[in-house]
Design a protein around this motif. Structure first.
Motif, mmCIF file in Angstrom:
data_model
loop_
_atom_site.group_PDB
_atom_site.id
_atom_site.type_symbol
_atom_site.label_atom_id
_atom_site.label_comp_id
_atom_site.label_asym_id
_atom_site.label_seq_id
_atom_site.Cartn_x
_atom_site.Cartn_y
_atom_site.Cartn_z
ATOM 1 N N ARG A 2 0.831 -1.210 0.000
ATOM 2 C CA ARG A 2 0.000 0.000 0.000
ATOM 3 C C ARG A 2 0.861 1.252 0.000
ATOM 4 O O ARG A 2 1.999 1.234 0.449
ATOM 5 N N ILE A 3 0.285 2.340 -0.490
ATOM 6 C CA ILE A 3 0.950 3.640 -0.494
ATOM 7 C C ILE A 3 0.902 4.184 0.935
ATOM 8 O O ILE A 3 -0.145 4.160 1.576
ATOM 9 N N THR A 4 2.036 4.680 1.434
ATOM 10 C CA THR A 4 2.129 5.058 2.845
ATOM 11 C C THR A 4 1.954 6.551 3.111
ATOM 12 O O THR A 4 1.911 6.954 4.267
ATOM 13 N N GLY A 5 1.856 7.380 2.075
ATOM 14 C CA GLY A 5 1.684 8.803 2.309
ATOM 15 C C GLY A 5 1.216 9.547 1.081
ATOM 16 O O GLY A 5 1.195 9.010 -0.030
ATOM 17 N N GLY A 6 0.790 10.778 1.284
ATOM 18 C CA GLY A 6 0.384 11.627 0.176
ATOM 19 C C GLY A 6 -1.085 11.520 -0.173
ATOM 20 O O GLY A 6 -1.899 11.021 0.604
ATOM 21 N N GLU A 7 -1.415 11.979 -1.383
ATOM 22 C CA GLU A 7 -2.797 12.074 -1.834
ATOM 23 C C GLU A 7 -3.516 10.732 -1.917
ATOM 24 O O GLU A 7 -4.722 10.664 -1.715
ATOM 25 N N ILE A 8 -2.786 9.670 -2.236
ATOM 26 C CA ILE A 8 -3.444 8.364 -2.387
ATOM 27 C C ILE A 8 -3.017 7.399 -1.277
ATOM 28 O O ILE A 8 -3.025 6.187 -1.456
ATOM 29 N N LYS A 9 -2.669 7.951 -0.120
ATOM 30 C CA LYS A 9 -2.246 7.163 1.036
ATOM 31 C C LYS A 9 -3.274 6.061 1.326
ATOM 32 O O LYS A 9 -4.484 6.304 1.290
ATOM 33 N N GLY A 10 -2.776 4.867 1.588
ATOM 34 C CA GLY A 10 -3.641 3.742 1.925
ATOM 35 C C GLY A 10 -4.078 2.906 0.740
ATOM 36 O O GLY A 10 -4.610 1.806 0.912
ATOM 37 N N THR A 11 -3.881 3.392 -0.477
ATOM 38 C CA THR A 11 -4.277 2.648 -1.666
ATOM 39 C C THR A 11 -3.399 1.405 -1.814
ATOM 40 O O THR A 11 -2.182 1.478 -1.700
ATOM 41 N N HIS A 12 -4.032 0.281 -2.038
ATOM 42 C CA HIS A 12 -3.300 -0.972 -2.234
ATOM 43 C C HIS A 12 -2.937 -1.131 -3.705
ATOM 44 O O HIS A 12 -3.766 -0.900 -4.586
ATOM 45 N N LEU A 13 -1.690 -1.512 -3.943
ATOM 46 C CA LEU A 13 -1.208 -1.735 -5.302
ATOM 47 C C LEU A 13 -1.060 -3.223 -5.559
ATOM 48 O O LEU A 13 -0.785 -4.003 -4.647
ATOM 49 N N ILE A 58 5.342 5.523 -7.682
ATOM 50 C CA ILE A 58 3.938 5.890 -7.417
ATOM 51 C C ILE A 58 3.832 6.602 -6.073
ATOM 52 O O ILE A 58 3.102 7.586 -5.930
ATOM 53 N N GLU A 59 4.583 6.126 -5.088
ATOM 54 C CA GLU A 59 4.612 6.809 -3.783
ATOM 55 C C GLU A 59 5.117 8.243 -3.954
ATOM 56 O O GLU A 59 4.568 9.177 -3.359
ATOM 57 N N ALA A 60 6.153 8.435 -4.767
ATOM 58 C CA ALA A 60 6.673 9.790 -5.012
ATOM 59 C C ALA A 60 5.604 10.665 -5.673
ATOM 60 O O ALA A 60 5.432 11.827 -5.310
ATOM 61 N N LEU A 61 4.875 10.116 -6.639
ATOM 62 C CA LEU A 61 3.791 10.868 -7.278
ATOM 63 C C LEU A 61 2.701 11.215 -6.268
ATOM 64 O O LEU A 61 2.152 12.323 -6.296
ATOM 65 N N SER A 62 2.397 10.297 -5.382
ATOM 66 C CA SER A 62 1.381 10.537 -4.365
ATOM 67 C C SER A 62 1.794 11.672 -3.422
ATOM 68 O O SER A 62 0.966 12.458 -2.981
ATOM 69 N N ARG A 63 3.080 11.744 -3.159
ATOM 70 C CA ARG A 63 3.576 12.713 -2.174
ATOM 71 C C ARG A 63 3.778 14.112 -2.752
ATOM 72 O O ARG A 63 3.553 15.085 -2.063
ATOM 73 N N TRP A 67 6.219 14.214 -12.125
ATOM 74 C CA TRP A 67 6.387 13.256 -13.219
ATOM 75 C C TRP A 67 7.254 12.101 -12.742
ATOM 76 O O TRP A 67 8.206 12.313 -11.991
ATOM 77 N N ALA A 68 6.941 10.888 -13.205
ATOM 78 C CA ALA A 68 7.770 9.728 -12.879
ATOM 79 C C ALA A 68 7.985 8.874 -14.119
ATOM 80 O O ALA A 68 7.034 8.589 -14.855
#
Length: 184
Positions: A2-13, A58-63, A67-68
């Protein structure tokens, strides 16, 4: 995963169920991004080499990254990265290169603020890859390179002006942070 921070925190990948792919743990990723929050000047453009399922990029994009670019030589990994980007609605902020990390370094021509390198722990070419990256045009003055590697694979403290600034251990994982030598 899961994403650990940012706009999509908690989203499972979605992750590839394969013994050859070792996603970076949530704890290690949180540590990486805590270090970056305190050190990285810009987050405009990130590069995720050996991207696997794309969690670091993706975590970097969320935070806050704008661009990635992702590079992985496995078609299955590239497909999972694509699905994960679609799932979180970030496909328009990324590009996936289905190729080896060294090949990506040879043809990419943008400067990156943050570069993630997360190879298989026993990859004997990691030092060569970092040396190639240090000699490339991909690093800007304030670029940060984050290398996740096993504790059995020692890395150099310096590569052509790219210097180790921090190193943290999380179980079997070492997180090594490199930056350009500051010019006075």
């Amino acid at each position: 995963m899961r994403i650990t921070g940012g706009e999509i925190k908690g989203t499972h990948l979605k992750v590839l169920q394969n013994h050859l792919v070792r996603p970076t743990t949530n704890a290690a990723r949180q540590a990486i991004f805590s270090i970056l929050e305190n050190n990285a000047v810009d987050w405009h453009r990130v590069l995720d080499l050996y991207a696997g399922c794309g969690t670091l990029g993706i975590e970097a994009l969320s935070r806050r990254a704008e661009w990635a670019d992702f590079a992985d030589q496995s078609k299955k990994c590239c497909d999972i990265i694509k699905r994960n980007l679609e799932k979180v609605g970030l496909s328009d902020k990324a590009h996936i290169y289905c190729c080896a990390a060294n090949k990506a370094i040879s043809f990419l021509n943008k400067k990156y603020d943050i570069i993630f390198i997360d190879p298989p722990y026993l990859n004997p070419t990691t030092n060569d890859l970092i040396a190639n990256l240090a000699a490339s045009k991909l690093l800007g003055e304030n670029s940060v390179v984050v290398v996740c590697h096993g504790n059995r694979l020692p890395l150099n403290s310096s590569y052509n002006g790219l210097h180790l600034t921090k190193e943290h251990r999380y179980g079997d994982t070492l997180i090594s942070i490199y930056q350009r030598e500051l010019k006075s």
